[in-house]
Structure formats: structure tokens, C-alpha cells
Enzyme design. Structure first.
Site, PDB file in Angstrom:
ATOM      1  N   GLU A 159       0.826  -1.208   0.000  1.00 59.57           N
ATOM      2  CA  GLU A 159       0.000   0.000   0.000  1.00 59.57           C
ATOM      3  C   GLU A 159       0.861   1.259   0.000  1.00 59.57           C
ATOM      4  O   GLU A 159       2.082   1.204   0.189  1.00 59.57           O
ATOM      5  CB  GLU A 159      -0.915   0.013   1.230  1.00 59.57           C
ATOM      6  N   ARG A 161      -2.605  -8.041  13.280  1.00 58.91           N
ATOM      7  CA  ARG A 161      -2.289  -7.130  14.380  1.00 58.91           C
ATOM      8  C   ARG A 161      -1.203  -7.730  15.250  1.00 58.91           C
ATOM      9  O   ARG A 161      -1.310  -8.870  15.711  1.00 58.91           O
ATOM     10  CB  ARG A 161      -3.522  -6.844  15.236  1.00 58.91           C
TER      11      ARG A 161
END
Length: 321
Positions: free
Chosen positions: A114, A192
Site C-alpha cells: 500500500e 495485528r
């Protein structure tokens, strides 16, 4: 062939704020409003067409019926990018995304490389990008268990206009007070590593994915992320600035002061995301009315649309393959 204005899906992640609704006109009944998935065919957050022949349909439905709208560079017949607004009122989790190979084998999804364009940032805002020094799984596990992960992470001061490229495998986290436009692979796989022991609206801690995260993360020292001078090309009526070019997408920042002419070739679709201002897109098709847009709106331009002209006063992000 029509320009499509898109209606996003929103996400109410616990770290989000209210700016996307208050400043960017997002009519979504979510509080907080953390993200809007502006141009997406991902089943976890599809975008919808607001106008014309395909009004009310998902972008995914339109592109399934008309794969030629994606362009000849897109090989698998699926939109390869996902474009978002992200409003971080609080810190995001410390996280990492897998590569395509790992994600497809273990998650049935794409990996996630990204980039972020910082639309705005509070004074003193920062983000996490990689490690200060080389680490091991043992070091990280102990740091997460004792709440000492912070001392290993590289903190980067953030300012409006900054751009960051985040390859898959890079440990990262957007900090509080940052508003970004994110362009990424079409994926929703996030592992996470640490979430500051926060609880969600139901009083539960969000799931961590440490064991998977350490399999995909780069544990080396992070590369230099200082802002390099970017080349801006000035024309009569606009300026163009290349923000990022990688195997998945090319992103430009366009500042329109009068007019911006460009072509949408057969090779790739294009996405226009309005960060500020207003304007309209005109095409050479006399039967197609100009497509008006304003701050916060996103347009999908099908491959092969041809010569286009943006008229107005606007700051745009332009994405293509």
C-alpha cells in the site's frame, strides 16, 4: 461507456473520527467513521455506482459484466486496487500485511502492498514504519507480552503532503491525528501485532495475530523514509506530481487551477479521488454530460474512455495500473 461516481462502504473501527462525515460529506451513519472504501470490489466493503446506466449496482457487478473496463494490463479480470480515505483520531494497531503468496495460500485473498498520501496531520503527529534495529521473534514476543514493543519501533514525524510506500511485510501503524488517502492492493488481510490493550464497543480486546505476523514481517532495520524531493511538472492550468509507482499501481497528485487534459487508454482504468475543491470531467463523447465532482468524491473511469478534460479548481489523486 460512462464515468461512474462511486458511493463508498464505511468502517467504524474504534480508532476512527468524524472528519470524513463532517469535512468530506460522507453520508454514512457510523460513529466513529474510520475509513471509507471509495473504490472497491472487495466483498468486505464494496463501492456502489451513484449515476447512469449502472446506478445502484456494485462496482464489482459492473466490472464482472464488462471486464474490458479494467484494461488490458489487468490479467485476472478483477480490479487490483482498493482506494480509501482513512481518518485516524486515535492510533491504529501495530500491524503487518502478508505477501501475495502467503495471503493466497493461507487467507484466500491478495497480499497487501500500500501507499499513503497524507492529506492532513496534526502538529506532532507520527506513524510507525519498521524497526529501529534488527529484531527476532523472541524479542518481539517478549516486548508484546510486557508492553515494551514501542522501544523497538521506528517512529516517523508526519506532515501534510508526505507520501509513504509500505511494501507487504513492513510493520507499520498510522498515528493519531493523521488523515490519509490510501491506495493498496485489493485485500483485507491485516495481522495485528499489538493493539495497546484496547477494548471494542463490546468490551472485548481485538484479536491479535502474532504467530502469523512473525511469519510475514521484515525484521530488519527499516529503510530511510525521509521525504525525497518529488518532481512537479507545471502546465498551463495544472500541475502533475508522481507520488508512487510500483507493480500494482501508479499514483499521481494533480493540482487543477484551470484545466487538466489526459487520456484513459485501453491499457488501464483510472480513478480520480478529489481531496479538495470541485470541478467536472468532460469527454469527447458529445452524448455524455460532464461529470461533476467535489471534495471527497471518487470517480471510476473505464479503460478506453479516451481523451478527457478536467475543468475546475481541485486537488486530485489519480490512480491507474
Amino acid at each position: 461507456m460512462e464515468i461512474m461516481k462511486l458511493i463508498p462502504t464505511g468502517k467504524d473501527y474504534l480508532w476512527g473520527g468524524t472528519r470524513l462525515r463532517e469535512e468530506y460529506g460522507k453520508k454514512l451513519d457510523l460513529t466513529p467513521l474510520a475509513e471509507t472504501w471509495e473504490c472497491s470490489v472487495h466483498p468486505d466493503g464494496p463501492s456502489y455506482v451513484a449515476n447512469g446506466t449502472y446506478k445502484g449496482k456494485t462496482l464489482a457487478e459492473v466490472l464482472k459484466a464488462h471486464p474490458e473496463y479494467l484494461g488490458t494490463k489487468v490479467e485476472n479480470g478483477e480490479l487490483p486496487v482498493l482506494v480509501k480515505f482513512i481518518d485516524a483520531k486515535k492510533d491504529l494497531s501495530v500491524q503487518v500485511h502478508p505477501s501475495d503468496e502467503y495471503a493466497r495460500e493461507h487467507e484466500g485473498d491478495n497480499g497487501k502492498t500500500e501507499m499513503w498520501y497524507v492529506i492532513d496531520a496534526d502538529e506532532g503527529a507520527s506513524l510507525i514504519y519498521g524497526f529501529q534495529h534488527e529484531v527476532t521473534e523472541e524479542i518481539l514476543r517478549k516486548a508484546v507480552e510486557t508492553g515494551a514493543l514501542d522501544k523497538h519501533l521506528q517512529k516517523v514525524p508526519v506532515h501534510k503532503g508526505d507520501t509513504y510506500f509500505v511494501p507487504a511485510g513492513t510493520v507499520h501503524g498510522i498515528g493519531k491525528g493523521i488523515l490519509v488517502a490510501e491506495i493498496q492492493e485489493s485485500s483485507n488481510v491485516t495481522y495485528r501485532v499489538y493493539d495497546y490493550d484496547r477494548v471494542d464497543k463490546n468490551g472485548k480486546k481485538r484479536e491479535l495475530h502474532f504467530d502469523k505476523a512473525v511469519q510475514v514481517m521484515n525484521m530488519k532495520v527499516a529503510p530511510d523514509v525521509s521525504q525525497k524531493p518529488r518532481m512537479v511538472k507545471y502546465y498551463s492550468g495544472c500541475s502533475r506530481e508522481l507520488l508512487c509507482r510500483c507493480k500494482y499501481f501508479e499514483t499521481e497528485r494533480i493540482q487543477v487551477t484551470k484545466g487538466f487534459a489526459f487520456s484513459v487508454m485501453d491499457t488501464s482504468f483510472q480513478v480520480l479521488m478529489c481531496l479538495n475543491g470541485y470541478g467536472e470531467v468532460q469527454t469527447m463523447d458529445a452524448e455524455q454530460k460532464p461529470m461533476r465532482f467535489s471534495k471527497g468524491e471518487t470517480l471510476f473511469l473505464p479503460a478506453g474512455l479516451g481523451r478527457c478534460l478536467v475543468v475546475g479548481d481541485a486537488e486530485l489523486i489519480k490512480v491507474r495500473c
